[in-house]
Scaffold this active site. Structure first.
Site, PDB file in Angstrom:
ATOM      1  N   ASP A 148      42.324  43.726  44.488  1.00  0.00           N
ATOM      2  CA  ASP A 148      42.212  44.655  45.608  1.00  0.00           C
ATOM      3  C   ASP A 148      40.738  45.009  45.796  1.00  0.00           C
ATOM      4  O   ASP A 148      39.970  44.182  46.286  1.00  0.00           O
ATOM      5  CB  ASP A 148      43.090  45.873  45.266  1.00  0.00           C
ATOM      6  N   ASP A 176      48.163  41.207  38.709  1.00  0.00           N
ATOM      7  CA  ASP A 176      49.090  41.145  39.839  1.00  0.00           C
ATOM      8  C   ASP A 176      48.369  41.027  41.164  1.00  0.00           C
ATOM      9  O   ASP A 176      48.710  40.213  41.999  1.00  0.00           O
ATOM     10  CB  ASP A 176      50.020  42.381  39.841  1.00  0.00           C
ATOM     11  N   ASP A 179      54.086  48.334  41.590  1.00  0.00           N
ATOM     12  CA  ASP A 179      54.861  49.571  41.733  1.00  0.00           C
ATOM     13  C   ASP A 179      54.344  50.464  42.838  1.00  0.00           C
ATOM     14  O   ASP A 179      53.197  50.354  43.282  1.00  0.00           O
ATOM     15  CB  ASP A 179      54.788  50.369  40.427  1.00  0.00           C
ATOM     16  N   PHE A 211      50.046  47.988  51.555  1.00  0.00           N
ATOM     17  CA  PHE A 211      50.470  48.319  50.200  1.00  0.00           C
ATOM     18  C   PHE A 211      51.809  47.650  49.917  1.00  0.00           C
ATOM     19  O   PHE A 211      52.770  47.831  50.658  1.00  0.00           O
ATOM     20  CB  PHE A 211      50.577  49.837  50.000  1.00  0.00           C
TER      21      PHE A 211
HETATM   22  P1  IMP Z   1      41.310  46.873  41.986  1.00  0.00           P
HETATM   23  O1  IMP Z   1      41.118  45.416  42.331  1.00  0.00           O
HETATM   24  O2  IMP Z   1      40.391  47.374  40.912  1.00  0.00           O
HETATM   25  O3  IMP Z   1      41.322  47.746  43.211  1.00  0.00           O
HETATM   26  O4  IMP Z   1      42.732  47.134  41.358  1.00  0.00           O
HETATM   27  C1  IMP Z   1      43.760  46.279  41.435  1.00  0.00           C
HETATM   28  C2  IMP Z   1      44.964  47.031  40.907  1.00  0.00           C
HETATM   29  O5  IMP Z   1      45.363  48.003  41.848  1.00  0.00           O
HETATM   30  C3  IMP Z   1      46.138  46.108  40.749  1.00  0.00           C
HETATM   31  O6  IMP Z   1      46.217  45.595  39.441  1.00  0.00           O
HETATM   32  C4  IMP Z   1      47.306  47.025  41.068  1.00  0.00           C
HETATM   33  O7  IMP Z   1      47.745  47.678  39.909  1.00  0.00           O
HETATM   34  C5  IMP Z   1      46.757  48.045  42.001  1.00  0.00           C
HETATM   35  N1  IMP Z   1      47.098  47.732  43.403  1.00  0.00           N
HETATM   36  C6  IMP Z   1      46.267  47.326  44.378  1.00  0.00           C
HETATM   37  N2  IMP Z   1      46.915  47.121  45.529  1.00  0.00           N
HETATM   38  C7  IMP Z   1      48.209  47.372  45.275  1.00  0.00           C
HETATM   39  C8  IMP Z   1      49.411  47.308  46.085  1.00  0.00           C
HETATM   40  O8  IMP Z   1      49.428  46.942  47.267  1.00  0.00           O
HETATM   41  N3  IMP Z   1      50.579  47.644  45.444  1.00  0.00           N
HETATM   42  C9  IMP Z   1      50.635  48.019  44.150  1.00  0.00           C
HETATM   43  N4  IMP Z   1      49.545  48.092  43.357  1.00  0.00           N
HETATM   44  C10 IMP Z   1      48.340  47.768  43.918  1.00  0.00           C
HETATM   45 MG    MG Z   2      47.648  46.717  37.918  1.00  0.00          MG
END
Ligand code: IMP
Ligand code: MG
Length: 176
Positions: A103, A100, A159, A152
């Site tokens: 981040d 999705d 979610d 966010f």
């Molecule tokens: P990262 O890239 O390891 O930080 O993780 C990404 C995951 O963090 C995504 O798959 C989402 O589940 C969650 N995430 C990051 N930003 C958001 C947001 O703005 N809303 C909801 N979930 C988020």
């Molecule tokens: Mg996720």
């Protein structure tokens, strides 16, 4: 405390157009190959469902459960990965990893490494959203839907405390 949508950031129409274009691009890039699409539960479930309907390739669909977030809105950097009980064969496959939102980057980075370690022939990644300003590990998605700033967001699979995944658009919440 109950939360409510403050603002729609990306409309249902904009999402549909962009995901269709991503599907065309991926179909062109993978032409002649059979791909294994792996979605990350649960956030990727809507994006995955829409994207695969725009792929004109032989596609196998698989999901991985993977959590780094818990109930917080900041990524912890620890990624737990859980394959289905009878996982798809990974070795030798061309994989499209679907999430999705990209981040901090820990999730896609870690899962991609694990799939390569299991002998995947290639792993490309598709993130519906990208928040490049939040990156903690150097990682770029091969395909991304929209770049957004560091806010966010919820909806279209994403979610806040397990709510709002069903919204057909991407939105900001009041008070989050
Ligand atoms: P990262 O890239 O390891 O930080 O993780 C990404 C995951 O963090 C995504 O798959 C989402 O589940 C969650 N995430 C990051 N930003 C958001 C947001 O703005 N809303 C909801 N979930 C988020
Ligand atoms: Mg996720």
């Amino acid at each position: 405390m109950s939360y409510e949508v403050e603002k729609i950031l990306i409309t249902e129409q904009a999402i549909a157009g962009r995901v269709a274009a991503m599907g065309r691009q991926i179909s062109a890039d993978f032409e002649g190959q059979e791909i294994l699409c792996i979605g990350l539960l649960r956030g990727a479930f809507l994006f995955m469902a829409d994207l695969v309907r725009h792929l004109s390739l032989p596609v196998e669909v698989e999901f991985i459960r993977c959590s780094s977030y818990g109930k917080a809105t900041k990524s912890s950097g620890e990624v737990e990965i859980e394959f289905a009980r009878k996982p798809a064969t990974i070795a030798g496959r061309h994989i499209l990893l679907v999430d999705d939102i990209l981040d901090a980057g820990h999730t896609l980075h870690a899962v991609k490494e694990q799939l390569l370690a299991r002998g995947a022939a290639s792993v490309r990644t598709a993130a519906f959203l990208d928040k490049p300003s939040r990156r903690q590990v150097p990682f770029q998605a091969d395909y991304r839907g929209f770049e957004i700033e560091d806010r966010f967001v919820v909806g279209y699979g994403m979610d806040f405390e397990e709510r709002f995944r069903n919204l057909p658009y991407v939105a900001l919440l009041r008070g989050v």
